[in-house]
Scaffold this motif. Sequence first.
Motif, short mmCIF file in Angstrom:
data_model
loop_
_atom_site.label_atom_id
_atom_site.label_comp_id
_atom_site.label_asym_id
_atom_site.label_seq_id
_atom_site.Cartn_x
_atom_site.Cartn_y
_atom_site.Cartn_z
N LYS A 1 -4.23 16.51 3.86
CA LYS A 1 -4.76 15.19 4.21
C LYS A 1 -4.91 14.32 2.97
O LYS A 1 -4.58 13.13 3.00
N VAL A 2 -5.40 14.90 1.88
CA VAL A 2 -5.57 14.14 0.64
C VAL A 2 -4.22 13.70 0.10
O VAL A 2 -4.04 12.55 -0.33
N LEU A 3 -3.23 14.60 0.11
CA LEU A 3 -1.90 14.22 -0.38
C LEU A 3 -1.32 13.10 0.46
O LEU A 3 -0.74 12.13 -0.08
N ASN A 4 -1.42 13.21 1.77
CA ASN A 4 -0.92 12.14 2.64
C ASN A 4 -1.56 10.81 2.30
O ASN A 4 -0.89 9.77 2.26
N ASN A 5 -2.87 10.83 2.06
CA ASN A 5 -3.58 9.60 1.72
C ASN A 5 -3.10 9.04 0.38
O ASN A 5 -2.90 7.82 0.24
N LEU A 6 -2.90 9.91 -0.61
CA LEU A 6 -2.44 9.45 -1.92
C LEU A 6 -1.04 8.84 -1.84
O LEU A 6 -0.75 7.84 -2.52
N VAL A 7 -0.19 9.41 -1.03
CA VAL A 7 1.15 8.83 -0.85
C VAL A 7 1.05 7.44 -0.25
O VAL A 7 1.71 6.50 -0.70
N ASP A 8 0.19 7.29 0.75
CA ASP A 8 0.00 5.97 1.36
C ASP A 8 -0.54 4.96 0.35
O ASP A 8 -0.10 3.81 0.32
N VAL A 9 -1.49 5.39 -0.47
CA VAL A 9 -2.04 4.50 -1.51
C VAL A 9 -0.95 4.09 -2.49
O VAL A 9 -0.85 2.92 -2.88
N ALA A 10 -0.12 5.05 -2.89
CA ALA A 10 0.96 4.74 -3.83
C ALA A 10 1.92 3.72 -3.26
O ALA A 10 2.38 2.81 -3.96
N LEU A 11 2.23 3.85 -1.98
CA LEU A 11 3.17 2.93 -1.34
C LEU A 11 2.62 1.52 -1.24
O LEU A 11 3.39 0.55 -1.16
N LEU A 12 1.30 1.39 -1.29
CA LEU A 12 0.67 0.07 -1.21
C LEU A 12 0.31 -0.49 -2.59
O LEU A 12 -0.24 -1.59 -2.69
N ALA A 13 0.61 0.26 -3.63
CA ALA A 13 0.18 -0.12 -4.98
C ALA A 13 1.14 -1.07 -5.68
O ALA A 13 0.94 -1.41 -6.83
N GLY A 14 2.18 -1.49 -4.99
CA GLY A 14 3.21 -2.31 -5.62
C GLY A 14 4.49 -1.50 -5.76
O GLY A 14 4.62 -0.41 -5.21
#
Length: 311
Positions: free
Chosen positions: A74-87
């Motif tokens: 779950k944490v990895l999935n969230n981090l991937v989503d954050v990365a995709l929104l980071a620019g």
Amino acid sequence: MSQVGFYGLGSMGICMALNLQKHLQETKQPSLHYSNRTLSKGETLKAAGGVEEPNYAALVKSCDIIFTMISNDKVLNNLVDVALLAGSIRGKIFVDTSTVHPDTAVQSSEKLTNAGASFIASPVFGANAMAASGKLIFALAGPRAVTDLVKPLILNVMGRSIIELGEDVSKSSMLKIAGNVIVIGLMEVISEVQVFAEKVGLGTTIMEKMIADMFGPVAESYSKRLTTGCYAPPHGTTPGFGISLAIKDAKHAISIANGHDMRLNVSEAALSHMLNARSYAGENLDSSSMYGTIRQESGLPFWSENSRQCI
């Protein structure tokens, strides 16, 4: 030079990050940037010259190569989503060293690759002591062009060896889960034999010497997690490997095995014992706390004389 980042400063991650920062300093590369959900856990890293970032998005923006050591899928999935929104993340390399389901690794790779980045799955074998001494074993899978770039940051820095598994990131996750089947199975068997030794009057000291002499230092170290009381550490003390992480790993292994028409009988027994231990004594337990459950099932107290003595 590439800017390297690290996210996830739990008991394993902080050791890995410190070794990585030491290497970067010694080779005159830019200092490691880091972040964590609880930033205060990075104080020792800051003291060693690491550069704090306020959150994962900021870390991604500032770094070219980002290592992660996190607790679950779950944490990895969230981090991937954050990365995709980071620019824009085009050209960035994401290296996850956690134990996640192979499907999670594949999905992470697909999402990041579609955004122009690269994903390497490199879960590690070894406990905290091996992380601290830079002796972990890395199971490495991902695009060859980028795995070659990160190897110098791993070998003789955070790890003593690399097991290369090609470009299919599911393979490294699968190997780590297979390794966990062995570790969890050993803990279950050693827990049983130490309870057996106590019940029949041999005693745990004699049994531990036999384990060491016959099966070597790895098996002996697992036995010591029981006999020293580390399976149930004092409240406020971080377990060597938390029980909920071990339960997650066992569930992954059992689920994958069931999907391939087989049973992992020892892992199923160990999972049941760990679930019962957590239900009885809470979260602050080591993965070896199946020992406490097996003690209870045999008419002994959950707690030993060397463990803590309370829920």
